[in-house]
Enzyme design. Sequence first.
Site, PDB file in Angstrom:
ATOM      1  N   SER A  57       0.832  -1.200   0.000  1.00 40.44           N
ATOM      2  CA  SER A  57       0.000   0.000   0.000  1.00 40.44           C
ATOM      3  C   SER A  57       0.866   1.249   0.000  1.00 40.44           C
ATOM      4  O   SER A  57       1.964   1.258   0.580  1.00 40.44           O
ATOM      5  CB  SER A  57      -0.852  -0.024   1.271  1.00 40.44           C
ATOM      6  N   TYR A 100      -1.512  -0.964  10.856  1.00 40.98           N
ATOM      7  CA  TYR A 100      -1.782  -1.553   9.536  1.00 40.98           C
ATOM      8  C   TYR A 100      -0.601  -1.309   8.598  1.00 40.98           C
ATOM      9  O   TYR A 100      -0.081  -2.228   7.960  1.00 40.98           O
ATOM     10  CB  TYR A 100      -3.065  -0.953   8.944  1.00 40.98           C
ATOM     11  N   LYS A 150       2.304  -3.923   6.660  1.00 42.47           N
ATOM     12  CA  LYS A 150       2.687  -3.949   5.240  1.00 42.47           C
ATOM     13  C   LYS A 150       4.205  -3.773   5.090  1.00 42.47           C
ATOM     14  O   LYS A 150       4.853  -4.454   4.293  1.00 42.47           O
ATOM     15  CB  LYS A 150       1.952  -2.845   4.474  1.00 42.47           C
TER      16      LYS A 150
HETATM   17  P1  NAD Z   1     -10.887  -6.948   1.237  1.00 43.07           P
HETATM   18  O1  NAD Z   1     -11.100  -6.948   2.702  1.00 43.07           O
HETATM   19  O2  NAD Z   1     -12.073  -6.683   0.359  1.00 43.07           O
HETATM   20  O3  NAD Z   1     -10.225  -8.322   0.780  1.00 43.07           O
HETATM   21  C1  NAD Z   1      -9.364  -9.065   1.603  1.00 43.07           C
HETATM   22  C2  NAD Z   1      -9.871 -10.503   1.596  1.00 43.07           C
HETATM   23  O4  NAD Z   1      -8.996 -11.287   2.417  1.00 43.07           O
HETATM   24  C3  NAD Z   1     -11.275 -10.641   2.161  1.00 43.07           C
HETATM   25  O5  NAD Z   1     -12.078 -11.370   1.268  1.00 43.07           O
HETATM   26  C4  NAD Z   1     -11.068 -11.393   3.488  1.00 43.07           C
HETATM   27  O6  NAD Z   1     -12.166 -12.225   3.781  1.00 43.07           O
HETATM   28  C5  NAD Z   1      -9.787 -12.150   3.209  1.00 43.07           C
HETATM   29  N1  NAD Z   1      -8.966 -12.471   4.395  1.00 43.07           N
HETATM   30  C6  NAD Z   1      -8.578 -11.624   5.377  1.00 43.07           C
HETATM   31  N2  NAD Z   1      -7.806 -12.275   6.271  1.00 43.07           N
HETATM   32  C7  NAD Z   1      -7.703 -13.557   5.828  1.00 43.07           C
HETATM   33  C8  NAD Z   1      -7.033 -14.713   6.311  1.00 43.07           C
HETATM   34  N3  NAD Z   1      -6.336 -14.683   7.433  1.00 43.07           N
HETATM   35  N4  NAD Z   1      -7.139 -15.857   5.596  1.00 43.07           N
HETATM   36  C9  NAD Z   1      -7.851 -15.901   4.444  1.00 43.07           C
HETATM   37  N5  NAD Z   1      -8.511 -14.849   3.952  1.00 43.07           N
HETATM   38  C10 NAD Z   1      -8.437 -13.689   4.636  1.00 43.07           C
HETATM   39  O7  NAD Z   1      -9.725  -5.899   0.930  1.00 43.07           O
HETATM   40  P2  NAD Z   1      -9.186  -5.331  -0.452  1.00 43.07           P
HETATM   41  O8  NAD Z   1      -9.516  -3.890  -0.502  1.00 43.07           O
HETATM   42  O9  NAD Z   1      -9.566  -6.217  -1.564  1.00 43.07           O
HETATM   43  O10 NAD Z   1      -7.613  -5.416  -0.184  1.00 43.07           O
HETATM   44  C11 NAD Z   1      -6.830  -6.509  -0.639  1.00 43.07           C
HETATM   45  C12 NAD Z   1      -5.391  -6.292  -0.213  1.00 43.07           C
HETATM   46  O11 NAD Z   1      -4.934  -5.047  -0.747  1.00 43.07           O
HETATM   47  C13 NAD Z   1      -5.191  -6.205   1.298  1.00 43.07           C
HETATM   48  O12 NAD Z   1      -3.983  -6.859   1.616  1.00 43.07           O
HETATM   49  C14 NAD Z   1      -5.088  -4.717   1.547  1.00 43.07           C
HETATM   50  O13 NAD Z   1      -4.315  -4.447   2.692  1.00 43.07           O
HETATM   51  C15 NAD Z   1      -4.392  -4.240   0.285  1.00 43.07           C
HETATM   52  N6  NAD Z   1      -4.654  -2.822  -0.012  1.00 43.07           N
HETATM   53  C16 NAD Z   1      -5.944  -2.371  -0.121  1.00 43.07           C
HETATM   54  C17 NAD Z   1      -6.187  -1.011  -0.374  1.00 43.07           C
HETATM   55  C18 NAD Z   1      -7.601  -0.473  -0.461  1.00 43.07           C
HETATM   56  O14 NAD Z   1      -7.764   0.745  -0.344  1.00 43.07           O
HETATM   57  N7  NAD Z   1      -8.617  -1.301  -0.691  1.00 43.07           N
HETATM   58  C19 NAD Z   1      -5.111  -0.124  -0.508  1.00 43.07           C
HETATM   59  C20 NAD Z   1      -3.817  -0.628  -0.422  1.00 43.07           C
HETATM   60  C21 NAD Z   1      -3.606  -1.987  -0.168  1.00 43.07           C
HETATM   61  N1  UFG Z   2     -12.350  11.740   3.474  1.00 43.19           N
HETATM   62  C1  UFG Z   2     -13.324  12.658   3.868  1.00 43.19           C
HETATM   63  N2  UFG Z   2     -14.476  12.171   4.411  1.00 43.19           N
HETATM   64  C2  UFG Z   2     -14.723  10.834   4.560  1.00 43.19           C
HETATM   65  C3  UFG Z   2     -13.720   9.917   4.159  1.00 43.19           C
HETATM   66  C4  UFG Z   2     -12.538  10.418   3.630  1.00 43.19           C
HETATM   67  O1  UFG Z   2     -13.154  13.869   3.749  1.00 43.19           O
HETATM   68  O2  UFG Z   2     -15.798  10.458   5.075  1.00 43.19           O
HETATM   69  C5  UFG Z   2     -11.106  12.258   2.860  1.00 43.19           C
HETATM   70  C6  UFG Z   2      -9.837  11.919   3.646  1.00 43.19           C
HETATM   71  O3  UFG Z   2      -9.583  12.924   4.608  1.00 43.19           O
HETATM   72  C7  UFG Z   2      -8.795  11.873   2.520  1.00 43.19           C
HETATM   73  C8  UFG Z   2      -9.587  11.337   1.314  1.00 43.19           C
HETATM   74  O4  UFG Z   2     -10.949  11.602   1.613  1.00 43.19           O
HETATM   75  O5  UFG Z   2      -8.351  13.172   2.217  1.00 43.19           O
HETATM   76  C9  UFG Z   2      -9.404   9.846   1.083  1.00 43.19           C
HETATM   77  O6  UFG Z   2      -9.687   9.134   2.286  1.00 43.19           O
HETATM   78  P1  UFG Z   2      -9.852   7.537   2.312  1.00 43.19           P
HETATM   79  O7  UFG Z   2     -10.195   7.156   3.704  1.00 43.19           O
HETATM   80  O8  UFG Z   2     -10.776   7.095   1.230  1.00 43.19           O
HETATM   81  O9  UFG Z   2      -8.408   7.015   1.888  1.00 43.19           O
HETATM   82  P2  UFG Z   2      -6.984   7.235   2.569  1.00 43.19           P
HETATM   83  O10 UFG Z   2      -6.112   7.874   1.527  1.00 43.19           O
HETATM   84  O11 UFG Z   2      -7.090   7.899   3.867  1.00 43.19           O
HETATM   85  O12 UFG Z   2      -6.508   5.741   2.831  1.00 43.19           O
HETATM   86  C10 UFG Z   2      -6.659   4.698   1.857  1.00 43.19           C
HETATM   87  C11 UFG Z   2      -6.817   3.375   2.598  1.00 43.19           C
HETATM   88  C12 UFG Z   2      -5.535   3.041   3.316  1.00 43.19           C
HETATM   89  C13 UFG Z   2      -4.399   3.034   2.311  1.00 43.19           C
HETATM   90  C14 UFG Z   2      -4.321   4.368   1.602  1.00 43.19           C
HETATM   91  C15 UFG Z   2      -3.253   4.343   0.528  1.00 43.19           C
HETATM   92  O13 UFG Z   2      -7.887   3.452   3.522  1.00 43.19           O
HETATM   93  O14 UFG Z   2      -5.625   1.772   3.876  1.00 43.19           O
HETATM   94  O15 UFG Z   2      -5.578   4.664   0.990  1.00 43.19           O
HETATM   95  O16 UFG Z   2      -3.428   3.261  -0.306  1.00 43.19           O
HETATM   96  F1  UFG Z   2      -3.244   2.829   2.972  1.00 43.19           F
END
Ligand code: NAD
Ligand code: UFG
Length: 335
Positions: free
Chosen positions: A123, A147, A151
């Site tokens: 991330s 978190y 990572k």
């Molecule tokens: P998500 O929660 O939709 O998907 C994660 C999946 O992993 C879920 O289906 C959950 O049931 C499964 N899971 C969790 N723990 C598990 C375990 N111990 N064993 C088996 N399955 C398990 O999340 P996502 O948004 O699809 O994110 C996927 C990956 O990308 C994650 O590692 C997350 O940290 C990373 N990531 C997500 C974002 C974002 O904004 N969505 C940003 C950066 C990185």
């Molecule tokens: N924001 C608002 N109101 C809300 C939610 C968000 O104003 O109700 C603003 C936040 O302050 C930020 C922007 O919208 O400026 C984006 O916020 P998000 O919560 O959607 O995303 P972040 O960038 O804070 O974080 C996300 C994931 C993290 C990840 C990061 C980078 O939640 O896990 O992107 O990948 F690490």
Amino acid sequence: MILVTGGTGYIGSHTVAELLGAGREVVILDNLCNSRADVVERITAITGEQPQFAQGDIRDAALLDHLFARHKFEAVIHFAGLKAVGESVEKPLEYYDNNVHGSMTLFGAMQRHAVKRLVFSSSATVYGDPATLPLREDAPLHATNPYGRTKLMIEQMLEDIARADPAWRIATLRYFNPIGAHASGRIGEAPNGTPNNLLPYIAQVAAGKLKQLSIFGDDYPTPDGTGIRDYIHVVDLALGHLKALNHLAAHSGLHVYNLGTGQGYSVLEILRAFERASGKTIPFQIVPRRPGDIASCYADASKAARELGWQAQCGLGEMCGDAWRWQCNDGFIRY
Ligand code: NAD
Ligand code: UFG
């Protein structure tokens, strides 16, 4: 055959759909702690191909041994993990156990079964509060919450693994802010309870499920004072995984890539784009900054373009339109 951990989740499900569409065979391993089993049927409906599904936990070494013995995996794409920043501050041990211990258990099984090709979901949070923008992969790393630290620890673990054994081929992908949904409207993001992230929150306001958006601060050093992020369509992100797999087929060692568009948008710009896509007015109020938030974060995505031949294709209008279609069809509702 590709093993996809977390394959019924948001990013995983879109990646599985693209893998199947590209003719790859897939086994999903997911414990369904943050997704639903019917995603498997939805992927099948989209692609006409059925992924195999194992319900289970990446921390279950015996289950992993069983899966690796049963299938000849060419590579693993590892999405499984917990991802809520706020929850990680309250329950750090759950995050270290699920993400760090879970990944160690998975990598151990890969090592035992000589499957040494891995694409890992990292991330942009590993960059912390960036000193310079856009962010390049060689920018200093600094996690600011549990978190993010999980990572970072997993990234470091992978560096050590790659250094110790040159047979490993690893792509660490640092995602920026994935949004949107599959154009079919059949799969998308389904956050638990009230969403923390901007897009699902806006979508629920537009749909009348939430009253108004709270914008966390309008006094950041950005043109309109609201936070700037690099939003990327989840299907573009999914396609980046296929490009990473192809790259690993031809290159050894560990490779780190930013997956973003390189373009930042403010909260107000996102809100206006979503209004245009949905035809709805989205009421909002300005509230104080959210603790831990940074002003701006966007990628220099040129390394992925150069080395993987990958570039995000979808613009903001398409991202919001697809998120809105998903919201109208089904989206963001927990069954
Ligand atoms: P998500 O929660 O939709 O998907 C994660 C999946 O992993 C879920 O289906 C959950 O049931 C499964 N899971 C969790 N723990 C598990 C375990 N111990 N064993 C088996 N399955 C398990 O999340 P996502 O948004 O699809 O994110 C996927 C990956 O990308 C994650 O590692 C997350 O940290 C990373 N990531 C997500 C974002 C974002 O904004 N969505 C940003 C950066 C990185
Ligand atoms: N924001 C608002 N109101 C809300 C939610 C968000 O104003 O109700 C603003 C936040 O302050 C930020 C922007 O919208 O400026 C984006 O916020 P998000 O919560 O959607 O995303 P972040 O960038 O804070 O974080 C996300 C994931 C993290 C990840 C990061 C980078 O939640 O896990 O992107 O990948 F690490």
